[in-house]
Scaffold this motif. Structure first.
Motif: not given
Length: 361
Positions: A201-222
């Motif tokens: 799951i890609h979460i973004q603060h546009a221009g500053f921060d991009d975070i991808w959360i693993s859906k397959e492995h327990g919602f760790h920040v991948h």
């Protein structure tokens, strides 16, 4: 003809009214749909945050406890910031609310042994930390510096999720740990994306921060990539390279290999921007859940250590009663031997004088 014109005019007026009503109604519908979309987006983000919190809670507060051993090394270090030769070895044992850390390595500067041990209590917000080669101990009313630094596994997860509040001097509470980076309200869910084969799951603060959360492995920040701003160089990024399932019933996955890259700062020379200043890697070599030896949390300060107790602002040395007793005993024995020797010498001299006087007579 006149009647037809009147009807036509009336129809035109009706059409205008109907058009106006339709336009206003359409705007209202659009606004409602826009608000619903925003609410849906927010609910989706809230759900992701709850899942991240749940993962963190499992990792930190599993009542059975978790023990792990890992190596920590630099795969890129052009400025020599890492400070250790080869691998830095760390053991972490956590059973809420206590975290045990034992870290060993070899210093680059002089080849001396590095060995530090600490126990941090999350609820009491207190650390006992030992520097074994230097024979020093610190009792500290917070996370002590090297206690925090050498819980590097959790620290990398903190970097991935945002700094935790207790790192700024606030104790833990029973409230689930929160990824503070999401508290600003500037983050949005972009969508589902593939990151090197990992569904995220890609979460973004546009221009500053991009975070991808693993859906397959327990919602760790991948993966996470942080920049200084829109079209600005990178600050740092983290990436999980592998996971392991340690509890199937609770679906508890843990990252086994983590990389972190720190880049040259925005104030450095332009040609260094987006170049790695320090590349770090964690490799978990052993991990277990349950059967924790809780004696590790009763950290004993060895005899002879210099103690800085910052809870009461006192400094002192830990004395060794058996050693002091041994010193006292040996001192008495020495005095006793000296006294016996003195008596023997006195008797010999007296006997010699007595024999001399007797001969004269």
């Amino acid at each position: 003809m006149l009647l037809e014109n009147k009807i036509t005019t009336s129809e035109k007026r009706s059409l205008r009214v109907l058009f106006s009503i339709s336009f206003v109604f359409g705007c209202c519908i659009t606004t409602v749909h826009s608000e619903e979309a925003e609410n849906s987006q927010q609910l989706q983000l809230d759900e992701v945050i709850k899942n991240i919190q749940s993962t963190k809670e499992k990792l930190l507060r599993d009542p059975r406890g978790i023990a792990m051993e890992y190596t920590f090394s630099a795969f890129k270090d052009p400025t020599g910031d890492f400070g250790f030769q080869g691998d830095h070895r760390v053991k972490n044992v956590i059973k809420w609310p206590q975290l045990y850390i034992d870290a060993t390595g070899v210093n680059v500067e002089d080849g001396s042994l590095f060995h530090r041990t600490s126990v941090y209590d999350f609820m009491r917000h207190r650390t006992i930390a030992l520097d074994r080669p230097q024979q020093k101990a610190v009792i500290y009313p917070a996370r002590f510096l090297f206690s925090s630094a050498h819980s590097i596994y959790y620290k990398n997860l903190h970097y991935a999720e945002g700094h935790q509040l207790y790192r700024f001097g606030l104790p833990f509470s029973q409230v689930p740990t929160i990824p503070e980076c999401f508290s600003s309200g500037n983050y949005q869910v972009v969508g589902i994306e593939d990151v090197d084969g990992e569904t995220c799951i890609h979460i973004q603060h546009a221009g500053f921060d991009d975070i991808w959360i693993s859906k397959e492995h327990g919602f760790h920040v991948h993966q996470r990539v942080v920049t200084y701003g829109p079209d600005q160089p990178r600050q740092f990024e983290t990436l999980v390279l592998s996971y392991q399932l340690i509890d199937q019933k609770k679906n508890l996955w843990v990252p086994m290999k983590i990389q972190r890259k720190e880049y040259f700062g925005i104030d450095s020379e332009a040609e260094l921007h987006n170049q790695v200043r320090l590349g770090l890697e964690i490799n978990v070599t052993k991990i277990s859940i349950g059967n924790i030896d809780e004696s590790v949390f009763a950290l004993h300060i060895p005899n002879g250590f210099h103690v800085s107790d910052l809870l009461v602002e006192e400094k002192y040395y830990v004395k060794n009663p058996p050693f002091d007793g041994a010193v006292g005993m040996s001192t008495w024995i020495a005095f006793g031997l000296i006294f016996v020797g003195f008596i023997v010498v006195f008797l010999v001299i007296s006997l010699s004088l007595f024999k001399r006087n007797r001969t004269k007579l």
